[in-house]
Each structure stands twice: as structure tokens, then as C-alpha cells.
Design an enzyme around this catalytic site. Structure first.
Site, PDB file in Angstrom:
ATOM      1  N   HIS A  77       1.825  12.826   1.057  1.00  0.00           N
ATOM      2  CA  HIS A  77       0.658  12.491   1.889  1.00  0.00           C
ATOM      3  C   HIS A  77       0.689  13.331   3.168  1.00  0.00           C
ATOM      4  CE1 HIS A  77      -1.996  10.026   4.348  1.00  0.00           C
ATOM      5  NE2 HIS A  77      -2.046   9.022   3.487  1.00  0.00           N
ATOM      6  N   GLU A 132      -3.431  15.553   0.234  1.00  0.00           N
ATOM      7  CA  GLU A 132      -2.316  14.850  -0.386  1.00  0.00           C
ATOM      8  C   GLU A 132      -2.155  15.309  -1.835  1.00  0.00           C
ATOM      9  OE1 GLU A 132      -3.084  10.647   0.379  1.00  0.00           O
ATOM     10  OE2 GLU A 132      -4.252  11.228   2.126  1.00  0.00           O
ATOM     11  N   GLN A 165       0.859  -1.196   0.000  1.00  0.00           N
ATOM     12  CA  GLN A 165       0.000   0.000   0.000  1.00  0.00           C
ATOM     13  C   GLN A 165       0.892   1.242   0.000  1.00  0.00           C
ATOM     14  OE1 GLN A 165      -3.414   0.989   0.590  1.00  0.00           O
ATOM     15  NE2 GLN A 165      -3.415   2.374   2.332  1.00  0.00           N
TER      16      GLN A 165
HETATM   17  C1  BG6 Z   1      -4.878   7.672   2.309  1.00  0.00           C
HETATM   18  C2  BG6 Z   1      -5.871   6.724   1.707  1.00  0.00           C
HETATM   19  O1  BG6 Z   1      -4.154   8.273   1.279  1.00  0.00           O
HETATM   20  O2  BG6 Z   1      -3.972   6.962   3.157  1.00  0.00           O
HETATM   21  C3  BG6 Z   1      -6.610   5.978   2.817  1.00  0.00           C
HETATM   22  O3  BG6 Z   1      -6.763   7.460   0.878  1.00  0.00           O
HETATM   23  C4  BG6 Z   1      -5.589   5.294   3.738  1.00  0.00           C
HETATM   24  O4  BG6 Z   1      -7.495   5.031   2.247  1.00  0.00           O
HETATM   25  C5  BG6 Z   1      -4.611   6.328   4.235  1.00  0.00           C
HETATM   26  O5  BG6 Z   1      -6.260   4.669   4.814  1.00  0.00           O
HETATM   27  C6  BG6 Z   1      -3.530   5.780   5.185  1.00  0.00           C
HETATM   28  O6  BG6 Z   1      -2.832   4.747   4.594  1.00  0.00           O
HETATM   29  P1  BG6 Z   1      -1.682   3.990   5.372  1.00  0.00           P
HETATM   30  O7  BG6 Z   1      -1.171   2.934   4.430  1.00  0.00           O
HETATM   31  O8  BG6 Z   1      -0.621   5.014   5.678  1.00  0.00           O
HETATM   32  O9  BG6 Z   1      -2.294   3.434   6.620  1.00  0.00           O
END
Ligand code: BG6
Length: 279
Positions: free
Chosen positions: A153, A253, A78
Site C-alpha cells: 500500500h 497499491e 481492515q
Molecule cells: C485504501 C482503501 O487501500 O486504504 C481505502 O482503498 C482506505 O478505502 C485506505 O481508506 C486506508 O485504509 P486504512 O485502514 O489504512 O485507514
């Protein structure tokens, strides 16, 4: 003054203290995790229970989601692998008493090629003055074209999520990641539930209004903006986040996400830049 500091567990970061601001940037993930304009509060939110270690993303600050935003490339973790990769500090320059600039670089390596079979150079230039500027340049060093989605982000520190409004997105189309529907925004945004939306066609500045301050966000090389707050249920299930932490931040973001992906040909580059100004 700029200093390279190291925690007992080996986690290294650069601490900058010039006439306009103080800031901290980790080598792991090229992660800006503190920026404070002098006499002002922290711009960025960081979780009190975040890990600061070389194999984990910090919860807060400005994680770099790269080369894939969210789960748009299911073969990658992710938000990609940059946020857990070790960058090299190429230079730090004190441009003048009020401005410091540094360049952090990640280049393809054995580990990255196993995950994502492209040769690349990823440069983050951080310019620290009375505003914060992040310039993220991706160069394709491979013989084949690559597809990029990405985001800076940013977790903005806010007085309380209920006091926040976001302006500049009126009439913009968006994809709602919670309902999986495409809609058009009407007016400004305020928060009273989970929010996870990718706005498209975002060309102008975005304004984050908090109770006692206003922040202007200007992006270039990007026409998508992700707005995210996990709210109560999701926050209590997230890693490195206290259950009530959702009240303390909003993520805006600066992105190339959803329809705003980039195809980069061999020997070509794409630059995403975000500028944060307290107004
Ligand atoms: C955001 C996403 O950019 O990041 C969300 O749109 C996600 O869906 C969030 O939950 C945090 O992601 P992570 O991988 O840092 O837990």
C-alpha cells in the site's frame, strides 16, 4: 552500513545507508517507512503525526495489507493483520557497496491462528539500491487451501496532489469503491476529488508523473492496482493524518484485490513483487 535502532518505546527499525540510498524498515509490519535515493527527495510519504509503536500501523510508507485487502474478509481487521504484526529479521546482506538486501519473516503463531486459522510463512525481501524492490512471498503451510487478497500500500510523496498524473491505465476496467460501480478508464488520471479505485488487468508499468519527477512502478504476481487519495473530507476524519495531508501523497497499491485474488494450495507459494524506479 546497516544498523538496528530502537526508540524509547521499544519500536525497532533497521536503518540502511549504502552508496545509492538511505532507508528505514520497521520490524513491526515489515514496514518500509523511508527510502531516499541519494541526492533525491523522499520517495515515500509519512504522516507527521503517525504513531511509531509496535501495535499500530504507520500512516504512510509501505504498509503490507495481508492476508486480506480492505474488508474483503470481514472476520479480519481492515487490510489484515500483517501491518500490526512483529516480523523477524532473518538476514541483512550487503550485496555490494550500492545494494543492500534484507529478509523479514512472519510465521503463523497463537495470535494469528485465532484471527485466521491457517499455517503460513510470509517473507518480505527488500532490495535497496538506486531503486526499491519489495518481494512478498506467501507460503501455505496448512493442509487446506487458502484465499489471499493483499497489497503493498505505497504512499508516494508528491509535490502537490493537483500536480500529479498517473499513466498506464488507459482502457483498464476498474471497480470504484466510492460509487460501487465498474467502469473503464479513459486516458491518464489526475485528482480533484476523493479517489478509491481498484484497476484490473494491469500488466504493464505504471508511471507516476509529478511536477519535478517521474516514478515507474512495475509489478509482478499482480494484475490489480489500487489508486487512492482521501481528499478533504475523508482526510480530516482519518486516524494519524493532518486534515491537509491529502495534498502531499497519492497511494498506488500493488495488489491482488477484487477479481485478482489468489488461491494457494498447501505447500505452494505466491509472490507479489513491486519495483519503484525514479526515471
Ligand atoms: C485504501 C482503501 O487501500 O486504504 C481505502 O482503498 C482506505 O478505502 C485506505 O481508506 C486506508 O485504509 P486504512 O485502514 O489504512 O485507514
Amino acid at each position: 552500513m546497516t544498523e538496528l535502532k530502537k526508540l524509547p518505546n521499544g519500536f525497532e527499525y533497521i536503518e540502511v545507508n549504502n552508496d545509492s540510498c538511505v532507508a528505514k524498515i520497521a520490524l513491526n509490519g515489515a514496514h518500509v517507512f523511508e527510502y531516499k535515493k541519494k541526492l533525491f527527495q523522499d520517495l515515500l510519504w509519512v504522516s507527521e503525526i503517525s504513531d511509531f509503536s509496535n501495535d499500530k500501523a504507520i500512516r504512510g510508507g509501505i504498509p503490507i495489507c495481508w492476508p486480506s485487502f480492505g474488508s474483503s474478509n470481514p472476520a479480519l481487521p481492515q487490510h489484515g493483520f500483517a501491518r500490526t504484526s512483529m516480523f523477524e529479521l532473518v538476514f541483512v546482506t550487503e550485496i555490494d557497496a550500492k545494494t543492500t538486501q534484507l529478509l523479514l519473516r512472519l510465521v503463523h503463531n497463537e495470535k494469528s491462528l485465532k484471527l485466521w486459522n491457517y499455517k503460513f510463512e510470509l517473507d518480505l525481501i527488500v532490495t535497496l539500491s538506486d531503486r526499491l524492490v519489495l518481494t512478498l512471498k506467501t507460503t501455505n503451510l496448512d493442509t487446506k487451501e487458502l484465499k489471499l487478497t493483499q497489497a503493498l500500500h505505497t504512499y508516494f510523496n508528491v509535490s502537490h496532489i493537483s500536480d500529479v498524473s498517473i499513466e498506464g491505465l488507459d482502457k483498464k476496467p476498474y471497480f470504484d469503491a466510492i460509487t460501487n460501480k465498474t467502469r473503464e478508464q479513459s486516458g491518464s488520471i489526475s485528482f480533484n476529488q476523493e479517489f478509491d479505485v481498484i484497476f484490473q488487468n494491469v500488466e504493464d508499468a505504471i508511471i507516476l508523473k509529478d511536477k519535478n519527477r517521474t516514478i515507474k512502478i512495475e509489478n509482478s504476481g499482480s494484475s490489480s492496482l489500487v489508486v487512492w487519495n482521501p481528499w478533504i473530507d475523508k482526510c480530516s476524519k482519518m486516524s494519524a493524518m493532518e486534515p491537509e495531508a491529502y495534498k502531499e501523497f497519492v497511494c498506488l497499491e500493488s495488489a491482488n484485490a477484487y477479481d485478482d485474488f489468489k488461491i494457494i494450495q498447501k505447500n505452494e507459494s505466491h509472490t507479489l513483487q513491486a519495483t519503484f524506479t525514479l526515471i
